[in-house]
Enzyme design. Sequence first.
Site, PDB file in Angstrom:
ATOM      1  N   HIS A  17       4.437   5.050  -1.150  1.00 21.16           N
ATOM      2  CA  HIS A  17       3.758   5.234   0.143  1.00 21.16           C
ATOM      3  C   HIS A  17       3.695   6.726   0.492  1.00 21.16           C
ATOM      4  CE1 HIS A  17       5.503   1.047   1.259  1.00 21.16           C
ATOM      5  NE2 HIS A  17       4.214   0.881   1.105  1.00 21.16           N
ATOM      6  N   LYS A  41       5.840 -11.877   8.758  1.00 26.08           N
ATOM      7  CA  LYS A  41       6.362 -11.604   7.419  1.00 26.08           C
ATOM      8  C   LYS A  41       7.890 -11.537   7.393  1.00 26.08           C
ATOM      9  CE  LYS A  41       2.653  -8.941   5.199  1.00 26.08           C
ATOM     10  NZ  LYS A  41       2.401  -7.632   4.555  1.00 26.08           N
ATOM     11  N   ARG A  90      -2.869   0.060  -6.091  1.00 23.45           N
ATOM     12  CA  ARG A  90      -2.170  -0.044  -7.373  1.00 23.45           C
ATOM     13  C   ARG A  90      -3.032  -0.852  -8.327  1.00 23.45           C
ATOM     14  NH1 ARG A  90       2.836  -2.253  -4.236  1.00 23.45           N
ATOM     15  NH2 ARG A  90       0.995  -2.874  -3.064  1.00 23.45           N
ATOM     16  N   SER A 128       7.502  -2.578  -1.907  1.00 24.21           N
ATOM     17  CA  SER A 128       8.664  -2.760  -1.033  1.00 24.21           C
ATOM     18  C   SER A 128       9.363  -4.068  -1.379  1.00 24.21           C
ATOM     19  CB  SER A 128       8.236  -2.763   0.436  1.00 24.21           C
ATOM     20  OG  SER A 128       7.664  -1.527   0.772  1.00 24.21           O
TER      21      SER A 128
HETATM   22  P1  ADP Z   1       0.858  -4.183   3.447  1.00 21.30           P
HETATM   23  O1  ADP Z   1       1.786  -5.149   4.105  1.00 21.30           O
HETATM   24  O2  ADP Z   1      -0.374  -3.877   4.237  1.00 21.30           O
HETATM   25  O3  ADP Z   1       0.556  -4.468   2.001  1.00 21.30           O
HETATM   26  P2  ADP Z   1       2.584  -2.101   2.512  1.00 21.30           P
HETATM   27  O4  ADP Z   1       3.593  -1.434   3.361  1.00 21.30           O
HETATM   28  O5  ADP Z   1       3.098  -2.958   1.408  1.00 21.30           O
HETATM   29  O6  ADP Z   1       1.663  -2.849   3.523  1.00 21.30           O
HETATM   30  O7  ADP Z   1       1.595  -1.033   1.893  1.00 21.30           O
HETATM   31  C1  ADP Z   1       0.826  -0.175   2.699  1.00 21.30           C
HETATM   32  C2  ADP Z   1      -0.236   0.481   1.835  1.00 21.30           C
HETATM   33  O8  ADP Z   1       0.376   1.268   0.822  1.00 21.30           O
HETATM   34  C3  ADP Z   1      -1.154  -0.486   1.092  1.00 21.30           C
HETATM   35  O9  ADP Z   1      -2.433   0.108   1.003  1.00 21.30           O
HETATM   36  C4  ADP Z   1      -0.524  -0.584  -0.274  1.00 21.30           C
HETATM   37  O10 ADP Z   1      -1.462  -0.961  -1.249  1.00 21.30           O
HETATM   38  C5  ADP Z   1      -0.063   0.840  -0.452  1.00 21.30           C
HETATM   39  N1  ADP Z   1       1.051   0.930  -1.404  1.00 21.30           N
HETATM   40  C6  ADP Z   1       2.136   0.162  -1.463  1.00 21.30           C
HETATM   41  N2  ADP Z   1       2.957   0.540  -2.469  1.00 21.30           N
HETATM   42  C7  ADP Z   1       2.334   1.592  -3.068  1.00 21.30           C
HETATM   43  C8  ADP Z   1       2.650   2.432  -4.199  1.00 21.30           C
HETATM   44  N3  ADP Z   1       3.734   2.202  -4.949  1.00 21.30           N
HETATM   45  N4  ADP Z   1       1.796   3.416  -4.514  1.00 21.30           N
HETATM   46  C9  ADP Z   1       0.669   3.611  -3.773  1.00 21.30           C
HETATM   47  N5  ADP Z   1       0.307   2.857  -2.728  1.00 21.30           N
HETATM   48  C10 ADP Z   1       1.126   1.858  -2.361  1.00 21.30           C
END
Ligand code: ADP
Length: 161
Positions: A17, A41, A90, A128
């Site tokens: 992130h 969630k 990803r 996450s």
């Molecule tokens: P959500 O619940 O909307 O999926 P996340 O917190 O999991 O929220 O992710 C927020 C954003 O960051 C999303 O666009 C997700 O695709 C991106 N993201 C999550 N992990 C990574 C990573 N390892 N590298 C790049 N982008 C990521």
Amino acid sequence: MTIAIYPGSFDPITNGHLDIAARAAKLFEKLIIGVYEAPNKHPLFTAEERVELVRQSIADLPNVAAESYRELTVDFARRVNAQAIVRGLRMSADFEREFDMAMMNKRLYPELELVCLMASMEYQFLSSTLLKEAASLGGNISDLVPEHVATALRKRVHGKM
Ligand code: ADP
């Protein structure tokens, strides 16, 4: 002023992130990390805790801020006068979900642009969800998150066990 939001659950924020946030911060004058409260969630960390973990992680990025929100993402974007949404993609499963959400958001707020940044190679398989699973089983997660996040995560998962 060009303003973008970077929305997500951030439960908790990872180096993947942060990589997206740091890169997006170079494209916009202001980037607001929007921590979606996501009560459905059942997040491991409360919205306040997640925002605090994000804030500590972005201390060295002067044009990046963080706040939580509970409304529709497009309404959050309107409220903070953002012209764009930033998301990280990803290789694995993100594209189809992002595409669906983008189509819906376009209907709800046609002027809002979506900017997707490709996840860097080293973070392609970092989520996450996997991180929490690894931490709960005692795995070494220290190079996947900032130090303060690793500490909070260890405390939380071991407190629960
Ligand atoms: P959500 O619940 O909307 O999926 P996340 O917190 O999991 O929220 O992710 C927020 C954003 O960051 C999303 O666009 C997700 O695709 C991106 N993201 C999550 N992990 C990574 C990573 N390892 N590298 C790049 N982008 C990521």
